[in-house]
Write a protein that holds these residues in place. Structure first.
Motif, PDB file in Angstrom:
ATOM      1  N   PRO A 199      58.999 -12.991  -2.609  1.00  0.00           N
ATOM      2  CA  PRO A 199      60.060 -12.698  -1.636  1.00  0.00           C
ATOM      3  C   PRO A 199      59.871 -11.346  -0.948  1.00  0.00           C
ATOM      4  O   PRO A 199      60.350 -11.146   0.164  1.00  0.00           O
ATOM      5  N   ALA A 200      59.168 -10.424  -1.617  1.00  0.00           N
ATOM      6  CA  ALA A 200      59.024  -9.076  -1.066  1.00  0.00           C
ATOM      7  C   ALA A 200      58.243  -9.052   0.245  1.00  0.00           C
ATOM      8  O   ALA A 200      58.526  -8.238   1.123  1.00  0.00           O
ATOM      9  N   ASP A 201      57.248  -9.925   0.387  1.00  0.00           N
ATOM     10  CA  ASP A 201      56.510  -9.962   1.645  1.00  0.00           C
ATOM     11  C   ASP A 201      56.620 -11.313   2.355  1.00  0.00           C
ATOM     12  O   ASP A 201      56.019 -11.516   3.413  1.00  0.00           O
ATOM     13  N   GLY A 202      57.400 -12.226   1.757  1.00  0.00           N
ATOM     14  CA  GLY A 202      57.593 -13.532   2.391  1.00  0.00           C
ATOM     15  C   GLY A 202      56.317 -14.350   2.481  1.00  0.00           C
ATOM     16  O   GLY A 202      56.136 -15.130   3.404  1.00  0.00           O
ATOM     17  N   LYS A 203      55.431 -14.163   1.500  1.00  0.00           N
ATOM     18  CA  LYS A 203      54.162 -14.892   1.533  1.00  0.00           C
ATOM     19  C   LYS A 203      54.000 -15.810   0.319  1.00  0.00           C
ATOM     20  O   LYS A 203      54.462 -15.496  -0.775  1.00  0.00           O
ATOM     21  N   ILE A 204      53.299 -16.903   0.572  1.00  0.00           N
ATOM     22  CA  ILE A 204      52.939 -17.835  -0.498  1.00  0.00           C
ATOM     23  C   ILE A 204      51.505 -17.508  -0.898  1.00  0.00           C
ATOM     24  O   ILE A 204      50.653 -17.302  -0.028  1.00  0.00           O
ATOM     25  N   TYR A 205      51.242 -17.455  -2.197  1.00  0.00           N
ATOM     26  CA  TYR A 205      49.893 -17.158  -2.687  1.00  0.00           C
ATOM     27  C   TYR A 205      49.338 -18.402  -3.369  1.00  0.00           C
ATOM     28  O   TYR A 205      49.959 -18.925  -4.295  1.00  0.00           O
ATOM     29  N   VAL A 259      48.842 -17.152   1.846  1.00  0.00           N
ATOM     30  CA  VAL A 259      47.612 -16.437   1.507  1.00  0.00           C
ATOM     31  C   VAL A 259      46.728 -17.344   0.654  1.00  0.00           C
ATOM     32  O   VAL A 259      47.142 -17.769  -0.422  1.00  0.00           O
ATOM     33  N   LEU A 260      45.551 -17.651   1.145  1.00  0.00           N
ATOM     34  CA  LEU A 260      44.577 -18.388   0.341  1.00  0.00           C
ATOM     35  C   LEU A 260      43.716 -17.356  -0.355  1.00  0.00           C
ATOM     36  O   LEU A 260      43.175 -16.463   0.294  1.00  0.00           O
ATOM     37  N   TYR A 261      43.617 -17.456  -1.662  1.00  0.00           N
ATOM     38  CA  TYR A 261      42.741 -16.525  -2.361  1.00  0.00           C
ATOM     39  C   TYR A 261      41.903 -17.292  -3.376  1.00  0.00           C
ATOM     40  O   TYR A 261      42.169 -18.459  -3.675  1.00  0.00           O
ATOM     41  N   SER A 262      40.902 -16.609  -3.884  1.00  0.00           N
ATOM     42  CA  SER A 262      40.009 -17.236  -4.837  1.00  0.00           C
ATOM     43  C   SER A 262      39.847 -16.303  -6.022  1.00  0.00           C
ATOM     44  O   SER A 262      39.356 -15.194  -5.862  1.00  0.00           O
ATOM     45  N   GLY A 263      40.292 -16.719  -7.185  1.00  0.00           N
ATOM     46  CA  GLY A 263      40.161 -15.880  -8.381  1.00  0.00           C
ATOM     47  C   GLY A 263      41.333 -14.942  -8.560  1.00  0.00           C
ATOM     48  O   GLY A 263      42.282 -15.244  -9.273  1.00  0.00           O
ATOM     49  N   VAL A 264      41.272 -13.789  -7.908  1.00  0.00           N
ATOM     50  CA  VAL A 264      42.340 -12.801  -8.043  1.00  0.00           C
ATOM     51  C   VAL A 264      42.686 -12.209  -6.686  1.00  0.00           C
ATOM     52  O   VAL A 264      41.860 -12.174  -5.783  1.00  0.00           O
ATOM     53  N   THR A 265      43.921 -11.753  -6.566  1.00  0.00           N
ATOM     54  CA  THR A 265      44.326 -10.996  -5.383  1.00  0.00           C
ATOM     55  C   THR A 265      45.579 -10.199  -5.715  1.00  0.00           C
ATOM     56  O   THR A 265      46.161 -10.363  -6.783  1.00  0.00           O
ATOM     57  N   GLN A 266      45.972  -9.325  -4.812  1.00  0.00           N
ATOM     58  CA  GLN A 266      47.166  -8.518  -5.035  1.00  0.00           C
ATOM     59  C   GLN A 266      48.316  -9.002  -4.175  1.00  0.00           C
ATOM     60  O   GLN A 266      48.107  -9.523  -3.075  1.00  0.00           O
ATOM     61  N   SER A 267      49.543  -8.829  -4.687  1.00  0.00           N
ATOM     62  CA  SER A 267      50.746  -9.112  -3.897  1.00  0.00           C
ATOM     63  C   SER A 267      51.783  -8.064  -4.276  1.00  0.00           C
ATOM     64  O   SER A 267      51.666  -7.444  -5.331  1.00  0.00           O
ATOM     65  N   PRO A 268      52.804  -7.871  -3.441  1.00  0.00           N
ATOM     66  CA  PRO A 268      53.860  -6.918  -3.822  1.00  0.00           C
ATOM     67  C   PRO A 268      54.600  -7.355  -5.080  1.00  0.00           C
ATOM     68  O   PRO A 268      55.312  -6.574  -5.690  1.00  0.00           O
ATOM     69  N   CYS A 269      54.458  -8.628  -5.475  1.00  0.00           N
ATOM     70  CA  CYS A 269      55.089  -9.121  -6.699  1.00  0.00           C
ATOM     71  C   CYS A 269      54.177  -8.956  -7.910  1.00  0.00           C
ATOM     72  O   CYS A 269      54.512  -9.360  -9.011  1.00  0.00           O
ATOM     73  N   GLY A 270      53.004  -8.383  -7.703  1.00  0.00           N
ATOM     74  CA  GLY A 270      52.045  -8.204  -8.791  1.00  0.00           C
ATOM     75  C   GLY A 270      50.745  -8.910  -8.489  1.00  0.00           C
ATOM     76  O   GLY A 270      50.605  -9.560  -7.451  1.00  0.00           O
ATOM     77  N   GLY A 271      49.795  -8.771  -9.402  1.00  0.00           N
ATOM     78  CA  GLY A 271      48.483  -9.381  -9.224  1.00  0.00           C
ATOM     79  C   GLY A 271      48.552 -10.888  -9.404  1.00  0.00           C
ATOM     80  O   GLY A 271      49.286 -11.390 -10.247  1.00  0.00           O
ATOM     81  N   GLY A 300      64.663  -3.428  -2.711  1.00  0.00           N
ATOM     82  CA  GLY A 300      64.396  -4.798  -3.143  1.00  0.00           C
ATOM     83  C   GLY A 300      62.995  -4.946  -3.689  1.00  0.00           C
ATOM     84  O   GLY A 300      62.771  -5.608  -4.690  1.00  0.00           O
ATOM     85  N   LEU A 301      62.079  -4.264  -3.052  1.00  0.00           N
ATOM     86  CA  LEU A 301      60.682  -4.334  -3.462  1.00  0.00           C
ATOM     87  C   LEU A 301      60.504  -3.804  -4.876  1.00  0.00           C
ATOM     88  O   LEU A 301      59.826  -4.395  -5.695  1.00  0.00           O
ATOM     89  N   ILE A 302      61.177  -2.695  -5.147  1.00  0.00           N
ATOM     90  CA  ILE A 302      61.068  -2.094  -6.482  1.00  0.00           C
ATOM     91  C   ILE A 302      61.626  -3.042  -7.541  1.00  0.00           C
ATOM     92  O   ILE A 302      61.048  -3.241  -8.590  1.00  0.00           O
ATOM     93  N   ILE A 303      62.760  -3.658  -7.208  1.00  0.00           N
ATOM     94  CA  ILE A 303      63.366  -4.608  -8.146  1.00  0.00           C
ATOM     95  C   ILE A 303      62.384  -5.739  -8.453  1.00  0.00           C
ATOM     96  O   ILE A 303      62.153  -6.089  -9.599  1.00  0.00           O
ATOM     97  N   VAL A 304      61.799  -6.270  -7.387  1.00  0.00           N
ATOM     98  CA  VAL A 304      60.875  -7.383  -7.572  1.00  0.00           C
ATOM     99  C   VAL A 304      59.685  -6.960  -8.423  1.00  0.00           C
ATOM    100  O   VAL A 304      59.270  -7.647  -9.342  1.00  0.00           O
ATOM    101  N   LEU A 305      59.176  -5.763  -8.150  1.00  0.00           N
ATOM    102  CA  LEU A 305      58.038  -5.275  -8.916  1.00  0.00           C
ATOM    103  C   LEU A 305      58.403  -5.086 -10.377  1.00  0.00           C
ATOM    104  O   LEU A 305      57.654  -5.461 -11.264  1.00  0.00           O
ATOM    105  N   ALA A 306      59.600  -4.537 -10.591  1.00  0.00           N
ATOM    106  CA  ALA A 306      60.019  -4.238 -11.947  1.00  0.00           C
ATOM    107  C   ALA A 306      60.173  -5.516 -12.772  1.00  0.00           C
ATOM    108  O   ALA A 306      59.816  -5.560 -13.938  1.00  0.00           O
ATOM    109  N   LEU A 307      60.707  -6.544 -12.138  1.00  0.00           N
ATOM    110  CA  LEU A 307      60.975  -7.759 -12.885  1.00  0.00           C
ATOM    111  C   LEU A 307      59.848  -8.776 -12.789  1.00  0.00           C
ATOM    112  O   LEU A 307      59.744  -9.665 -13.614  1.00  0.00           O
ATOM    113  N   GLY A 308      59.021  -8.589 -11.779  1.00  0.00           N
ATOM    114  CA  GLY A 308      57.873  -9.481 -11.642  1.00  0.00           C
ATOM    115  C   GLY A 308      58.229 -10.941 -11.518  1.00  0.00           C
ATOM    116  O   GLY A 308      57.611 -11.801 -12.129  1.00  0.00           O
ATOM    117  N   TRP A 309      59.248 -11.259 -10.746  1.00  0.00           N
ATOM    118  CA  TRP A 309      59.639 -12.662 -10.632  1.00  0.00           C
ATOM    119  C   TRP A 309      58.754 -13.417  -9.671  1.00  0.00           C
ATOM    120  O   TRP A 309      58.959 -13.419  -8.471  1.00  0.00           O
TER     121      TRP A 309
END
Ligand SMILES: [Zn+2]
Length: 297
Positions: free
Chosen positions: A142-148, A119-131, A43-52
């Motif tokens: 959805p890959a890590d169940g986190k809101i950015y 996840v509170l971030y400022s400027g840039v950060t990384q996620s399993p769905c992309g930067g 699932g993670l790969i799919i999400v990364l590939a499509l970047g949804w």
């Protein structure tokens, strides 16, 4: 919305005040133990590939103005008082969503609700769905169940989109939490599985149904929060409805100086978004948010 002095959520991961990559992760209130990955490797790969990204798509508005995601860490910096206030506000809204959805799951779904991490971030950060950057806007991965979320987006909403008021910001948080609710219910996985098999136009149409359901769930949350905590103030619901209109695909395209093209819409029109939010607000019923089973979106 009355939020000062109220209980905040423990499920906040604060990455602000440090470089976009690397460094330490500061948690407010202890955070949540253990990982929150909802999908396996496949699932993670799919999400990364499509970047949804399941976010507020402001790319049309911000293209060119967004920050470039780079691998170079920036200097750490102190968190301002205003940023601290924003974090507390977000934390209270998140806590409200946790209480409301735990109750709604118990009564309307018949099972427990497993809350999301924000996840509170400022400027840039990384996620399993992309930067993530200012250009992506807030999103749910959805890959890590986190809101950015970069709270700078609230300023963008107010100054560039005309979505004013604290409840406009609360709606944004509630909308992203709603994507986590969809994930918990299995709707997101199902919808994305279908999106992989269809054309881009059809995939966009499914995306619109996902987003409008999230808007409807946000309305349900607002109603339940008012009933449970009585913390809404006059004009709050109007602020959320206005925000939903301001981030409609047609409105964003117009703001970017483009002709709105419905087949490219991924989130729904201003009219649809505000109407589905209102449906949730008026009914408080998850069954009324069945955007997948209706002909009238
Ligand atoms: Zn969304």
């Amino acid at each position: 919305m009355r939020w000062r002095g109220r209980r905040g959520s423990r499920n906040i991961e604060d990455r602000r005040g440090r470089g976009g990559f690397g460094g330490r992760t500061v948690r407010i209130g202890g955070g949540r133990a253990g990982g929150t990955a909802k999908l396996g490797g496949f699932g993670l790969i799919i999400v990364l590939a499509l970047g949804w990204f399941l976010g507020i798509d402001v790319t049309p508005l911000l293209s060119g103005g967004g920050q470039v995601v780079s691998g170079v860490p920036t200097q750490t910096r102190p968190i301002s008082e205003a940023e601290q206030q924003e974090a507390q506000f977000v934390s209270v809204v998140l806590a409200d969503t946790e209480e409301v959805w735990a109750d709604l799951f118990q009564r309307q779904v018949g099972r427990a609700y497993d809350p999301a991490t924000l996840v509170l971030y400022s400027g840039v950060t990384q996620s399993p769905c992309g930067g993530a950057s200012g250009a992506t806007g807030p999103f749910y991965c959805p890959a890590d169940g986190k809101i950015y979320l970069d709270t700078e987006f609230f300023t963008t909403m107010e100054r560039q989109l005309g979505a004013r008021g604290d409840f406009a910001a609360a709606y944004v948080v509630a909308h992203e939490v709603a994507h986590h609710v969809q994930q918990e219910l299995g709707f997101l996985g199902e919808a994305n599985a279908i999106r992989r098999r269809v054309s881009e136009g059809e995939s966009n149409a499914i995306s619109v149904r996902i987003e409008l359901q999230a808007d409807c769930y946000s309305g349900i949350w607002a109603r339940a929060a008012q009933q449970r905590f009585g913390t809404l103030e006059p004009g709050d619901v109007d602020e959320a409805v206005n925000a939903a209109r301001r981030i409609g695909d047609d409105h964003l395209a117009e703001r970017a100086g483009r002709v709105p093209m419905p087949h490219t819409f991924t989130h729904g029109t201003s009219e649809q978004r505000s109407r589905w939010f209102t449906t949730g607000w008026e009914t408080g019923d998850m069954a009324a948010c069945d955007t997948f089973g209706t002909d009238r979106l």
